[in-house]
Design a protein around this motif. Structure first.
Motif, PDB file in Angstrom:
ATOM      1  N   ASP A 174       0.780  -1.174   0.077  1.00 16.31           N
ATOM      2  CA  ASP A 174       0.051  -0.036   0.050  1.00 16.31           C
ATOM      3  C   ASP A 174       0.916   1.133   0.019  1.00 16.31           C
ATOM      4  O   ASP A 174       1.723   1.252   0.696  1.00 16.31           O
ATOM      5  N   THR A 198      -0.957  -2.440 -10.844  1.00 20.97           N
ATOM      6  CA  THR A 198      -2.154  -2.155 -10.070  1.00 20.97           C
ATOM      7  C   THR A 198      -2.980  -3.365  -9.484  1.00 20.97           C
ATOM      8  O   THR A 198      -3.577  -3.138  -8.242  1.00 20.97           O
ATOM      9  N   ASN A 231     -11.761 -11.038  -6.935  1.00 24.48           N
ATOM     10  CA  ASN A 231     -12.203 -10.007  -6.851  1.00 24.48           C
ATOM     11  C   ASN A 231     -12.072  -8.990  -8.265  1.00 24.48           C
ATOM     12  O   ASN A 231     -10.653  -9.195  -8.587  1.00 24.48           O
ATOM     13  N   ARG A 233     -13.936  -5.719  -8.317  1.00 22.71           N
ATOM     14  CA  ARG A 233     -14.172  -4.287  -7.950  1.00 22.71           C
ATOM     15  C   ARG A 233     -12.902  -3.761  -7.239  1.00 22.71           C
ATOM     16  O   ARG A 233     -12.543  -2.739  -7.077  1.00 22.71           O
ATOM     17  N   GLU A 234     -12.247  -4.662  -6.245  1.00 21.44           N
ATOM     18  CA  GLU A 234     -11.081  -4.403  -5.519  1.00 21.44           C
ATOM     19  C   GLU A 234      -9.923  -3.580  -6.454  1.00 21.44           C
ATOM     20  O   GLU A 234      -9.254  -2.865  -6.141  1.00 21.44           O
ATOM     21  N   LEU A 236     -10.411  -1.807  -9.113  1.00 25.73           N
ATOM     22  CA  LEU A 236     -10.656  -0.539  -9.399  1.00 25.73           C
ATOM     23  C   LEU A 236     -10.415   0.367  -8.321  1.00 25.73           C
ATOM     24  O   LEU A 236      -9.860   1.611  -8.417  1.00 25.73           O
ATOM     25  N   ARG A 237     -10.501  -0.233  -7.208  1.00 23.61           N
ATOM     26  CA  ARG A 237      -9.942   0.622  -5.894  1.00 23.61           C
ATOM     27  C   ARG A 237      -8.542   0.881  -5.867  1.00 23.61           C
ATOM     28  O   ARG A 237      -8.053   2.125  -5.656  1.00 23.61           O
ATOM     29  N   GLU A 238      -7.676  -0.219  -6.307  1.00 26.43           N
ATOM     30  CA  GLU A 238      -6.471  -0.031  -6.560  1.00 26.43           C
ATOM     31  C   GLU A 238      -6.248   0.994  -7.491  1.00 26.43           C
ATOM     32  O   GLU A 238      -5.099   1.890  -7.561  1.00 26.43           O
ATOM     33  N   ALA A 240      -7.555   3.651  -8.645  1.00 23.25           N
ATOM     34  CA  ALA A 240      -7.989   4.774  -7.975  1.00 23.25           C
ATOM     35  C   ALA A 240      -6.867   5.412  -7.254  1.00 23.25           C
ATOM     36  O   ALA A 240      -6.387   6.579  -7.356  1.00 23.25           O
ATOM     37  N   LEU A 241      -6.523   4.683  -6.305  1.00 23.51           N
ATOM     38  CA  LEU A 241      -5.340   4.959  -5.607  1.00 23.51           C
ATOM     39  C   LEU A 241      -3.950   5.240  -6.321  1.00 23.51           C
ATOM     40  O   LEU A 241      -3.157   6.084  -6.121  1.00 23.51           O
ATOM     41  N   GLN A 244      -3.936   8.316  -7.929  1.00 27.28           N
ATOM     42  CA  GLN A 244      -3.977   9.608  -7.135  1.00 27.28           C
ATOM     43  C   GLN A 244      -2.329   9.650  -6.731  1.00 27.28           C
ATOM     44  O   GLN A 244      -1.779  10.892  -6.340  1.00 27.28           O
ATOM     45  N   LYS A 268     -12.329   2.616 -16.952  1.00 24.41           N
ATOM     46  CA  LYS A 268     -12.257   3.638 -15.757  1.00 24.41           C
ATOM     47  C   LYS A 268     -11.212   4.418 -15.555  1.00 24.41           C
ATOM     48  O   LYS A 268     -11.048   5.462 -15.072  1.00 24.41           O
TER      49      LYS A 268
END
Length: 330
Positions: A174, A198, A231, A233-234, A236-238, A240-241, A244, A268
């Motif tokens: 992370d 990612t 997984n 959806r997870e 897509l969280r990675e 986004a991070l 950023q 996305k």
């Protein structure tokens, strides 16, 4: 009313010229990043038994291999180091050694082929006596996320100094993209790109790669940091991070069993999306072809086309050299 069909999609398939004209996804050698295995020694190559046609190269012979690939139109490479246990320790100190095999070879490749793109691997496992991508707590066996970040950043900085064009953090800690980006920028390497792994899944398809580099974990597994294959959806969280934190490109690994994830990520993001067609995916095709169960060449090209069609802008693949030769034939 006529019972005959009005709409006839077959009209767009009736000749090779028309099929080529309406083809939606195309492969070129510009799509390929070729992973290469580096080993210690001189003037030697050694075939990876579980990856027919793929070899480990000593530093002098990897130069020859890159030269052949450049002739075929491949201009992007991802070298991975296979090191002896003698230079490994729990903090992966060898990863920042400018006189070590990996960094010395990266610098030599860039001297001899200044126009090729080198993507280097940022992860502890090739240098770690524990075989993990992060620092292992000696008592609990826990992979220590935050203690790993500084090691990864210093590794990335050393690779940038050696001449790497793109850094590939493959560790799945992370916050590592932002940490590495800040260290690079503070040290005048703002021009060096980060291609983040990612969505790197805890996959069974990595087995031949670990054979090639002898980098399997000494105990435990990688499920606390690599993603659950169930997984999507997870991912897509990675994503986004990573966006950023300053990633320039994002990757899904493996590719063939995760085409839906490649597509979801592509939908996305505006960043380039890459996919890693991993060792086990390569080995399956080669093994079936050796048995005569599949047409190896046609299957190879279909696999690569499926990854491109799913949304990958670039593909890391062990098929790169062979596929480039097929594309050259036309």
């Amino acid at each position: 009313m006529s019972l005959l069909p009005t709409h006839r999609p077959r009209r767009n398939r009736k000749s090779q010229v028309i099929r080529d004209m309406v083809q939606e996804a195309r492969l070129t050698t510009h799509d390929f990043i070729y992973p290469l295995f580096l080993m210690e020694g001189q003037n030697r190559t050694l075939e990876v038994k579980s990856m027919p046609g793929i070899h480990r190269f000593t530093a002098d012979r990897i130069i020859d291999e890159i030269g052949q690939c450049v002739e075929l139109g491949i201009n992007a490479f991802a070298p991975f180091p296979g090191l002896s246990d003698a230079v490994k320790d729990r903090l992966a100190r060898e990863s920042a050694n400018p006189d070590g095999l990996y960094l010395r070879t990266v610098a030599d490749i860039k001297r001899q082929f200044p126009d090729v793109v080198l993507m280097t691997d940022v992860a502890m496992d090739p240098y770690s006596s524990d075989g993990h991508d992060g620092v292992v707590d000696a008592e609990s066996g826990e992979i220590l996320n935050d203690a790993t970040l500084e090691i990864l950043a210093q590794m990335a900085l050393a690779q940038a100094r050696a001449g790497a064009d793109i850094l590939g953090p493959s560790d799945m800690m992370d916050g590592r993209v932002g940490y590495i980006r800040e260290v690079l920028d503070q040290n005048a390497f703002a021009h060096v790109s980060i291609m983040s792994y990612t969505a790197k899944y805890a996959s069974a398809f990595y087995g031949p790669f670990r054979d090639a580099l002898d980098s399997a974990p000494k105990r435990g597994d990688k499920k606390t940091y690599q993603m659950n294959p169930a997984n999507k959806r997870e991912a897509l969280r990675e994503l986004a991070l990573d966006e950023q934190e300053g990633a320039d490109m994002v990757m899904v690994k493996p590719a063939l069993s995760y085409l839906d994830v490649i597509h979801a990520v592509k939908e996305k993001t505006n960043l380039p999306v890459t996919a890693y067609n991993v060792s086990g995916e390569y080995a399956m095709v080669k093994a079936a072809a050796q048995q005569g169960w599949l047409d190896g060449e046609r299957t190879m090209m279909e696999v690569l086309l499926s990854i491109k069609r799913a949304g990958a802008d670039a593909i890391l693949t062990y098929f790169a050299k062979e596929a480039a030769a097929v594309l050259r034939r036309g």
